[in-house]
Design an enzyme around this catalytic site. Structure first.
Site, PDB file in Angstrom:
ATOM      1  N   GLN A 181       0.885  -1.083  -0.027  1.00  0.00           N
ATOM      2  CA  GLN A 181       0.008  -0.086  -0.280  1.00  0.00           C
ATOM      3  C   GLN A 181       0.837   1.190  -0.007  1.00  0.00           C
ATOM      4  O   GLN A 181       1.127   1.829   1.079  1.00  0.00           O
ATOM      5  CB  GLN A 181      -0.847   0.013   1.009  1.00  0.00           C
ATOM      6  CG  GLN A 181      -1.631   1.284   1.377  1.00  0.00           C
ATOM      7  CD  GLN A 181      -3.476   0.825   1.191  1.00  0.00           C
ATOM      8  OE1 GLN A 181      -3.603  -0.127   1.396  1.00  0.00           O
ATOM      9  NE2 GLN A 181      -4.109   1.994   0.561  1.00  0.00           N
ATOM     10  N   PHE A 182       1.418   1.645  -1.281  1.00  0.00           N
ATOM     11  CA  PHE A 182       2.374   2.655  -1.196  1.00  0.00           C
ATOM     12  C   PHE A 182       1.466   4.066  -0.650  1.00  0.00           C
ATOM     13  O   PHE A 182       2.240   5.163  -0.573  1.00  0.00           O
ATOM     14  CB  PHE A 182       2.683   2.974  -2.745  1.00  0.00           C
ATOM     15  CG  PHE A 182       1.739   3.650  -3.713  1.00  0.00           C
ATOM     16  CD1 PHE A 182       1.775   4.939  -3.962  1.00  0.00           C
ATOM     17  CD2 PHE A 182       0.664   2.954  -4.459  1.00  0.00           C
ATOM     18  CE1 PHE A 182       0.793   5.509  -4.743  1.00  0.00           C
ATOM     19  CE2 PHE A 182      -0.055   3.442  -5.340  1.00  0.00           C
ATOM     20  CZ  PHE A 182      -0.078   4.661  -5.425  1.00  0.00           C
ATOM     21  N   THR A 183       0.196   4.272  -0.655  1.00  0.00           N
ATOM     22  CA  THR A 183      -0.662   5.311  -0.616  1.00  0.00           C
ATOM     23  C   THR A 183      -0.542   5.696   1.177  1.00  0.00           C
ATOM     24  O   THR A 183      -0.638   6.787   1.442  1.00  0.00           O
ATOM     25  CB  THR A 183      -2.055   5.293  -0.848  1.00  0.00           C
ATOM     26  OG1 THR A 183      -2.525   4.217  -0.139  1.00  0.00           O
ATOM     27  CG2 THR A 183      -2.520   5.113  -2.205  1.00  0.00           C
TER      28      THR A 183
END
Length: 150
Positions: free
Chosen positions: A78-80
């Site tokens: 989850q890069f966010t």
């Protein structure tokens, strides 16, 4: 590295209509990797997650670890988690690790969790994933390597 950990009764991840990973009792991990993270940081985070005592014992106290309850892990990249929303209305993701670096550390962390004795299911790095969960508690923790590994 940032990890959002949710204690779950069940969780699953679906890609293109097919369930590719699912667990019953255990943890759902959303894993974000920054460009400054290392294998050492990923290993320390995995060790911390493995040892967390956040399951209830017979007296209702959170004294039991994932191993104590034979729980499993669903790990989702989850890069966010590295979104910067300070300016304007569109988040910036410049603090997130590049895809090759982030995927390497995501996979490394999942493997280290396995060596700690856990069954680990995963999403697909970079895919459009649909995640379903039944949060147990709810019990959600935010783990930041800047705090845990310093």
């Amino acid at each position: 590295m940032k990890v959002v950990l949710q204690r779950v009764k069940k969780a699953s991840v679906t890609v293109e209509g097919s369930v590719i990973g699912e667990v019953k009792k255990g943890f759902l991990l959303f894993i974000g990797v920054s460009h400054t993270d290392t294998e050492d940081i990923a290993r320390k985070m995995a060790d911390k997650i493995s040892k967390l005592r956040i399951f209830e014992d017979g007296d209702g106290k959170t004294n039991l670890s994932l191993s104590d309850v034979s729980g499993d892990i669903l790990a989702v990249s989850q890069f966010t988690l590295y979104a910067d929303c300070k300016k304007g209305n569109r988040p910036s993701f410049t603090k997130a690790g590049g895809p090759e670096h982030a995927n390497h550390l995501y996979e490394y962390m999942a493997e280290h969790l396995k060596t700690n004795g856990h069954r680990v299911e995963k999403g697909i790095f970079g895919a459009d994933m649909k995640v379903e969960l039944l949060n147990d508690g709810p019990f959600t923790l935010v783990l930041d390597s800047d705090e845990i590994c310093s």
